[in-house]
Design a protein around this motif. Sequence first.
Motif, PDB file in Angstrom:
ATOM      1  N   ASN A  48      -7.060   1.772   1.873  1.00 48.57           N
ATOM      2  CA  ASN A  48      -5.978   1.587   2.843  1.00 48.57           C
ATOM      3  C   ASN A  48      -6.490   1.244   4.236  1.00 48.57           C
ATOM      4  O   ASN A  48      -5.789   0.586   5.013  1.00 48.57           O
ATOM      5  N   VAL A  49      -7.687   1.695   4.565  1.00 50.38           N
ATOM      6  CA  VAL A  49      -8.164   1.604   5.950  1.00 50.38           C
ATOM      7  C   VAL A  49      -8.321   0.164   6.422  1.00 50.38           C
ATOM      8  O   VAL A  49      -7.792  -0.201   7.485  1.00 50.38           O
ATOM      9  N   PHE A  54      -1.496   6.032   9.212  1.00 49.80           N
ATOM     10  CA  PHE A  54      -1.722   5.866   7.779  1.00 49.80           C
ATOM     11  C   PHE A  54      -3.205   5.651   7.498  1.00 49.80           C
ATOM     12  O   PHE A  54      -3.776   6.242   6.568  1.00 49.80           O
ATOM     13  N   GLY A  55      -3.845   4.808   8.310  1.00 53.67           N
ATOM     14  CA  GLY A  55      -5.266   4.562   8.126  1.00 53.67           C
ATOM     15  C   GLY A  55      -6.096   5.800   8.384  1.00 53.67           C
ATOM     16  O   GLY A  55      -7.032   6.117   7.631  1.00 53.67           O
ATOM     17  N   ALA A  56      -5.770   6.537   9.454  1.00 51.36           N
ATOM     18  CA  ALA A  56      -6.519   7.749   9.783  1.00 51.36           C
ATOM     19  C   ALA A  56      -6.354   8.815   8.705  1.00 51.36           C
ATOM     20  O   ALA A  56      -7.329   9.457   8.281  1.00 51.36           O
ATOM     21  N   ALA A  59      -6.140  -1.739   9.386  1.00 54.93           N
ATOM     22  CA  ALA A  59      -6.842  -2.338  10.527  1.00 54.93           C
ATOM     23  C   ALA A  59      -6.410  -3.788  10.715  1.00 54.93           C
ATOM     24  O   ALA A  59      -6.230  -4.260  11.850  1.00 54.93           O
ATOM     25  N   LEU A  60      -6.219  -4.494   9.609  1.00 53.52           N
ATOM     26  CA  LEU A  60      -5.746  -5.881   9.667  1.00 53.52           C
ATOM     27  C   LEU A  60      -4.352  -5.952  10.284  1.00 53.52           C
ATOM     28  O   LEU A  60      -4.065  -6.821  11.124  1.00 53.52           O
ATOM     29  N   LEU A 101       0.817  -1.213   0.000  1.00 53.55           N
ATOM     30  CA  LEU A 101       0.000   0.000   0.000  1.00 53.55           C
ATOM     31  C   LEU A 101       0.852   1.265   0.000  1.00 53.55           C
ATOM     32  O   LEU A 101       0.496   2.263  -0.633  1.00 53.55           O
ATOM     33  N   ALA A 102       1.986   1.237   0.735  1.00 54.23           N
ATOM     34  CA  ALA A 102       2.849   2.422   0.775  1.00 54.23           C
ATOM     35  C   ALA A 102       3.354   2.769  -0.613  1.00 54.23           C
ATOM     36  O   ALA A 102       3.450   3.948  -0.982  1.00 54.23           O
TER      37      ALA A 102
END
Length: 490
Positions: A175-176, A89-91, A180-181, A25-26
């Motif tokens: 990405n979220v 990153f998720g936020a 979370a995973l 994802l990055a």
Amino acid sequence: MTRHDARVGHREWIGLAVLTLPALLASMDLSVLFMAAPWIAADLTPTPAQLLWIMDAYGFLMAGTLLVMGALGDRIGRRRLLLAGAAAFGAASAVAAYAPTAELLVLARGLLGVAGATLAPSTLALLRGMFPDEGRRRTAIGIWTAAFTGGIAVGPIVGGLLLEHFWWGSVFLINVPVMALLLAFGPVLLPESKDPSGPRFDLVGALLSIGAVLGVVHGAKQLLHSGPAGWAALAAGLALGAVFVRRQLRLRDPLVDVRLFTDGGFAAAFGGYVVMIVGSAGLGFLAVQYLQLVLEIRPFAAALWQLPTVATTGIGIALATTLVRFVRPGLVAGSALAVAAVGFLLVARVGVDTAPAAVIAAYSVVTLGTGMLVPLAIDLIVSAAPPHRAGAAAGLGEAGSELGGALGIAALGSIAGVVFRSRFEPEGLPGPAAETVGGAVTAAEALPGPVAERVVASAQQAFTAGFTTAASVTATLLAATAALVVLRLR
């Protein structure tokens, strides 16, 4: 192998699967906006400068903070930093997805870049501790590398598919759940590791390193568009870098152990890695324009055409991981650079009417060599440092990759630009439109039919000449680097 050993082995490989997700994802976030830019521009109506920052803030701040985040992970714990970065990153992804203004989207992209900088060094440093066996570690780093490099190529395709069915914010929202995973399984599957001596964090050194990297990256990018400003930023970045190095040499517990460069193996691996990234990034920058503006392939189709290069990258990774069991690493690394040099020579033979399949075949030879070198170089870079400095070494390697990417685009783009301007016949086009092939093709639409055809044909031929000249220069550079790497990695 005992049952306990087998359980530990399974846990390591499952942990590797968890670590490849943030790497994927990055890297995807570096390119996923390519397709979404028109929709963002229509919805948020950013200024040209704001749109540029929406596209660049992520990679810019990620490059500037990679080195610092690697060193920080060594001190506070790599897993702790990874999980904190995943939460951030998720936020930030959620904020970006629903950003109502261009200003907030720029801010969210910047926060994504800082959070993304925690992911690569932490994951690589954790891999070193999880896989102490050299062979398994190289395999693990090869899988991680495939995810990271594949994400850059897959980003535009994923973005295009999401935009077919959802709004532009969906390219961030994916990405979220992945983060979370990672937050759910990371504490269970990933071991904590850090420098047991707990050295002080060099805040002044951190600020110097951020300023140096940002100055060099920004300067290299600006060289293509605003020469004097670009050279000034580059000089400022290099000056800050020199101050940073002098400071690190004086400290008992440096942020980054720059003495690693006195080790011939580390220096050769790092140098070969950066040179390969210079060539790969520059080629990617020019190849996209060649496919779209010379061969006149639509953007999404051009992204699909590049999928074979992802496959050959994976083949190169698997090939190097197998060969290094029987052949010394220096010879494999040198061979990888030589293979990439051959690929650039093949690219140097393309013309304005070359079939897309032939262009991608030549490009795939380059990515085959890249796939062979990158995981091997990363392993040598991370392994050269003591275990308690693994995060800093990984951050240094990734910062070198970002610097190489910026310099590659600037250097190869400049070579191609000089050749283009010397050969292009604008036939009365205004100055700015005659500077680039994109500007020339767009401006030609307003000209009478026969004149437009001549201008477009001249622009395509001039750009192809610049593209092939840049490829020839890079082939020479890679061949010379291959010889040096073989000698230094004896």
